[in-house]
Enzyme design. Structure first.
Site, PDB file in Angstrom:
ATOM      1  N   CYS A 134       0.836  -1.199   0.000  1.00  0.00           N
ATOM      2  CA  CYS A 134       0.000   0.000   0.000  1.00  0.00           C
ATOM      3  C   CYS A 134       0.873   1.252   0.000  1.00  0.00           C
ATOM      4  CB  CYS A 134      -0.932  -0.004   1.212  1.00  0.00           C
ATOM      5  SG  CYS A 134      -1.968   1.459   1.289  1.00  0.00           S
ATOM      6  N   CYS A 137      -0.422   4.130   2.139  1.00  0.00           N
ATOM      7  CA  CYS A 137      -0.283   3.943   3.598  1.00  0.00           C
ATOM      8  C   CYS A 137       1.180   4.138   4.026  1.00  0.00           C
ATOM      9  CB  CYS A 137      -0.672   2.531   4.043  1.00  0.00           C
ATOM     10  SG  CYS A 137      -2.076   1.821   3.230  1.00  0.00           S
ATOM     11  N   ASP A 138       2.107   3.564   3.278  1.00  0.00           N
ATOM     12  CA  ASP A 138       3.493   3.466   3.751  1.00  0.00           C
ATOM     13  C   ASP A 138       4.484   4.354   3.001  1.00  0.00           C
ATOM     14  OD1 ASP A 138       2.552   1.499   5.449  1.00  0.00           O
ATOM     15  OD2 ASP A 138       3.033  -0.136   4.074  1.00  0.00           O
TER      16      ASP A 138
END
Ligand SMILES: Cc1cc2nc3c(=O)[nH]c(=O)nc-3n(C[C@H](O)[C@H](O)[C@H](O)COP(=O)(O)OP(=O)(O)OC[C@H]3O[C@@H](n4cnc5c(N)ncnc54)[C@H](O)[C@@H]3O)c2cc1C
Length: 307
Positions: A134, A137-138
């Protein structure tokens, strides 16, 4: 372990499941939605949604939160529990979680899909230590660093474009010489100065540094056989999706890829069990089609209970 009775149990609080909850409540029946991770499903970490009819632009988080709040305001109950098994006793279905038994007249499966893993050595050990599924997200952990994205579809190209905004360099590794992604997505990455395309290539090794984190990705050119090590500290895997319906394969028929066999009427092989959204056999897996399935499945489930 408690026994909880309701009209319809919906498995999954993504777009399909929450849409089903809205339509179930509006039809005068009680819905309980079970969610194993966090509400919203796949779209929750996407920054830009620009193709949902009637909404020009919205973040995935705001989109999902709107659905969640709408379902809750209408009286749907949303429980953070994973559905582990369905026992189909005809007009009564039991959905088992670790915590409770939910007993309902109808069940809607809205379990979506998950990102596919590479399936190579070290991948599991390096997940969270350089390997991610992701980018939204990261990605921020890799500011000013060199990273790679693996894949050739819309998600891979969106991820690569997003990472070019703050990473030093982004390698885009794809096993073919053409992208599967939409023309619009390809255009977005074409002129980026900090992106390098590594085409016709697959990943054959993940290299680990002394700190136990990813410090390189070895690729192999499928045409020349040449191997190359890309010195990256982050790898974002975006090579497609897989359904997660194995737990329900004893009550509903699945196709060879693991999707629940159901048509546009969302009816599965088991009367009273419906499949909505990305988890079912279909051509187009999008928010609009997931919401549409949710509505169809909810009304079909309510009609089934009334029969
Ligand atoms: C990066 C990305 C960007 C995207 N961008 C767009 C876009 O711009 N426009 C668009 O239309 N579509 C987009 N999509 C596709 C869209 O997100 C999906 O089509 C949509 O989310 C499908 O909804 P769903 O409810 O079927 O499944 P999901 O969103 O996958 O939700 C399924 C839910 O079920 C839960 N679940 C699974 N198994 C269980 C279980 N056993 N018990 C309890 N809960 C369970 C999961 O945790 C999940 O929350 C994008 C997808 C990705 C990955």
């Amino acid at each position: 372990m408690a026994e909880i009775r309701t009209d319809v149990v919906i498995i999954g609080a993504g777009t399909a499941g929450l849409s089903a909850a809205i339509y179930t409540q509006r039809a005068g029946k009680q819905a309980i939605v079970l969610e194993g991770e966090s509400y919203g499903g796949q779209i929750i970490n996407t920054l830009d949604v620009e193709n949902y009819p009637g909404i020009k632009h919205i973040s995935g988080f705001d989109f999902a939160t709107g659905l969640y709040e709408q379902a809750q305001d209408l009286g749907a109950k949303i429980e953070m529990e994973s559905a582990l098994q369905i026992i189909d006793n005809g007009k009564e279905k039991i959905v088992k979680t670790k915590e409770n038994d939910y007993i309902a007249g109808a069940v809607i499966l809205a379990t979506g899909v998950k990102r596919r893993e590479l399936g190579i050595e070290n991948e599991k050990e390096l997940t969270g230590k350089g390997v991610s599924y992701c980018a939204t997200c990261d990605g921020a952990f890799y500011r000013k660093k060199d990273v790679a994205v693996n894949g050739g579809g819309n998600t891979a190209l969106e991820d690569a474009e997003f990472l070019t905004r703050f990473c030093n360099k982004v390698y885009l590794i794809h096993r073919r010489d053409q992208f599967r992604a939409d023309v619009a997505e390809v255009k977005k990455i074409t002129d980026k100065p900090n992106i390098e395309l590594v085409l016709n290539s697959t990943i054959d090794e993940l290299q680990t540094g002394e700190d136990g984190k990813l410090n390189g990705v070895e690729t192999v050119d499928k045409v020349t056989g040449e191997k190359r090590v890309l010195p990256v500290s982050g790898l974002f895997v975006a090579i497609g999706q897989v359904p997660s319906n194995q737990a329900f394969g004893d009550v509903v028929a699945l196709d060879d890829a693991g999707y629940i066999k159901a048509g546009e009427d969302t009816k599965t092989s088991a009367p009273g069990i419906f499949a909505a959204g990305d988890c079912r056999t279909k051509q187009v897996r999008q928010l609009a089609t997931a919401a549409s399935d949710g509505a169809v499945a909810a009304l079909a489930a309510c009609a089934y209970i009334e029969e």
